[in-house]
Write an enzyme that holds these catalytic residues in place. Structure first.
Site, PDB file in Angstrom:
ATOM      1  N   LYS A  45      48.506  46.613  46.053  1.00  0.00           N
ATOM      2  CA  LYS A  45      49.541  47.660  46.086  1.00  0.00           C
ATOM      3  C   LYS A  45      48.949  49.032  46.401  1.00  0.00           C
ATOM      4  O   LYS A  45      49.450  49.755  47.265  1.00  0.00           O
ATOM      5  CB  LYS A  45      50.277  47.758  44.734  1.00  0.00           C
ATOM      6  CG  LYS A  45      50.965  46.496  44.289  1.00  0.00           C
ATOM      7  CD  LYS A  45      51.643  46.673  42.932  1.00  0.00           C
ATOM      8  CE  LYS A  45      50.728  47.032  41.788  1.00  0.00           C
ATOM      9  NZ  LYS A  45      49.721  46.020  41.426  1.00  0.00           N
TER      10      LYS A  45
ATOM     11  N   ARG B 141      57.947  47.815  36.762  1.00  0.00           N
ATOM     12  CA  ARG B 141      57.222  46.587  36.419  1.00  0.00           C
ATOM     13  C   ARG B 141      58.011  45.726  35.447  1.00  0.00           C
ATOM     14  O   ARG B 141      57.525  44.653  35.060  1.00  0.00           O
ATOM     15  CB  ARG B 141      55.900  46.963  35.753  1.00  0.00           C
ATOM     16  CG  ARG B 141      54.668  46.857  36.645  1.00  0.00           C
ATOM     17  CD  ARG B 141      53.532  47.429  35.831  1.00  0.00           C
ATOM     18  NE  ARG B 141      52.233  46.952  36.182  1.00  0.00           N
ATOM     19  CZ  ARG B 141      51.387  47.605  36.981  1.00  0.00           C
ATOM     20  NH1 ARG B 141      51.746  48.716  37.567  1.00  0.00           N
ATOM     21  NH2 ARG B 141      50.180  47.138  37.178  1.00  0.00           N
TER      22      ARG B 141
ATOM     23  N   ARG C 111      36.638  44.982  42.261  1.00  0.00           N
ATOM     24  CA  ARG C 111      37.205  46.285  42.666  1.00  0.00           C
ATOM     25  C   ARG C 111      36.309  47.444  42.207  1.00  0.00           C
ATOM     26  O   ARG C 111      35.852  47.478  41.073  1.00  0.00           O
ATOM     27  CB  ARG C 111      38.599  46.458  42.064  1.00  0.00           C
ATOM     28  CG  ARG C 111      39.154  47.860  42.258  1.00  0.00           C
ATOM     29  CD  ARG C 111      40.649  47.920  42.087  1.00  0.00           C
ATOM     30  NE  ARG C 111      41.102  47.554  40.754  1.00  0.00           N
ATOM     31  CZ  ARG C 111      42.398  47.413  40.437  1.00  0.00           C
ATOM     32  NH1 ARG C 111      43.341  47.604  41.345  1.00  0.00           N
ATOM     33  NH2 ARG C 111      42.739  47.074  39.207  1.00  0.00           N
TER      34      ARG C 111
ATOM     35  N   ARG D  28      36.944  50.176  36.962  1.00  0.00           N
ATOM     36  CA  ARG D  28      37.907  50.538  35.930  1.00  0.00           C
ATOM     37  C   ARG D  28      37.619  49.772  34.649  1.00  0.00           C
ATOM     38  O   ARG D  28      37.240  48.615  34.694  1.00  0.00           O
ATOM     39  CB  ARG D  28      39.329  50.214  36.421  1.00  0.00           C
ATOM     40  CG  ARG D  28      39.937  51.334  37.226  1.00  0.00           C
ATOM     41  CD  ARG D  28      41.211  50.955  37.904  1.00  0.00           C
ATOM     42  NE  ARG D  28      42.154  50.188  37.093  1.00  0.00           N
ATOM     43  CZ  ARG D  28      43.348  49.796  37.526  1.00  0.00           C
ATOM     44  NH1 ARG D  28      43.737  50.120  38.754  1.00  0.00           N
ATOM     45  NH2 ARG D  28      44.140  49.100  36.770  1.00  0.00           N
TER      46      ARG D  28
ATOM     47  N   ARG E 293      45.961  41.077  31.356  1.00  0.00           N
ATOM     48  CA  ARG E 293      46.936  41.726  32.240  1.00  0.00           C
ATOM     49  C   ARG E 293      47.760  40.694  32.994  1.00  0.00           C
ATOM     50  O   ARG E 293      48.978  40.821  33.113  1.00  0.00           O
ATOM     51  CB  ARG E 293      46.223  42.660  33.224  1.00  0.00           C
ATOM     52  CG  ARG E 293      45.811  43.957  32.557  1.00  0.00           C
ATOM     53  CD  ARG E 293      44.633  44.570  33.240  1.00  0.00           C
ATOM     54  NE  ARG E 293      44.949  45.119  34.533  1.00  0.00           N
ATOM     55  CZ  ARG E 293      44.063  45.260  35.511  1.00  0.00           C
ATOM     56  NH1 ARG E 293      42.813  44.861  35.345  1.00  0.00           N
ATOM     57  NH2 ARG E 293      44.406  45.813  36.634  1.00  0.00           N
TER      58      ARG E 293
END
Ligand code: ADP
Ligand code: ADP
Length: 214
Positions: free
Chosen positions: A9, A84, A123, A157, A168
């Protein structure tokens, strides 16, 4: 833009915002900024973000309503990571109706679950501009650990640790599917095959926003 954690996203919203000349509004970036600066909202959101849970709807809706009220969003925005949950989607419709707007297109980036884990665990983001996003295998920076765009150090992160990634996906996928259903029922959903290279996903998204489902 709707999609699981790691679906792409943020990567795509940055590209679309540039192409369409609209601001990129990323709920996760706004939460992280508030947490970093220890604002009252950041202090309330922190425990949820750290544990991989969704921040309560009320707080999240307040965050987005405030952002969409700023002048640069008058002509619209690319929403990344919001809504969400179904109550957030309903609140967004009400908010936009008051402003004389609507959700023009809901873009669902569909990615295989195994691939999501691979994307999140590799990431790296720029420590100065969080919209500069890399992947150690799929989208490596030119120099390891350094942002191509501004030369700042890259960081991982806190919530991209393996146990928080699992939490998550477990907590956030069911409400995301409710959001997908919500927009499908309203006839504005486009499903994009997110398991493709970045440029191909961008092409699919641009096609969907220029000829949105009716
Ligand atoms: P990702 O890019 O991995 O999908 P985000 O940066 O969008 O993650 O969000 C990071 C965290 O911020 C989420 O795990 C959640 O705790 C919180 N968050 C972001 N957007 C929302 C939202 N719309 N509703 C509730 N919590 C949210
Ligand atoms: P989200 O905002 O949905 O959590 P990101 O845009 O942050 O997703 O992307 C998650 C990770 O996957 C990043 O490391 C990014 O570089 C990588 N990525 C994004 N799109 C693709 C793609 N099409 N193919 C491979 N990797 C991708």
């Amino acid at each position: 833009m709707v999609g699981a954690p790691g679906a792409g996203k943020g990567t795509q919203a940055t590209l679309l915002a540039e192409r369409l000349g609209l601001p990129h509004v990323a709920s996760g970036d706004l939460f992280r900024e508030n947490i970093k600066h220890e604002t009252p909202l950041g202090r309330r959101a922190r425990e949820y973000v750290d544990s991989g849970a969704l921040v309560p709807d009320e707080l999240t809706i307040e965050l987005i309503a405030d952002r969409l009220g700023r002048p640069d969003a008058n002509e619209g925005a690319i929403l990344d990571g919001f809504p969400r949950t179904r109550p957030q989607a309903e609140a967004l419709d009400k908010m936009l109706a008051r402003m004389g707007g609507r959700v023009a297109a809901a873009l669902y980036i569909d990615v295989d679950r195994e691939e999501l884990v691979h994307r999140l665990s590799g990431r790296w983001i720029c420590s100065v501009s969080p919209t500069h996003v890399y992947h150690e295998v799929a989208r490596p920076p030119k120099v390891a650990g350094v942002c191509d765009i501004d030369g700042a150090a890259l960081m991982q992160r806190d919530d991209d640790k393996p146990e928080t990634i699992r939490a998550r996906l477990h907590k956030q996928l069911p409400p995301m599917f409710e959001v997908v259903d919500y927009y499908s029922e309203r006839g504005v959903l486009s499903t994009i095959d997110g398991d493709r290279p970045v440029a191909e996903v961008t092409d699919q998204l641009l096609h969907a926003v220029t000829s949105p489902a009716k």
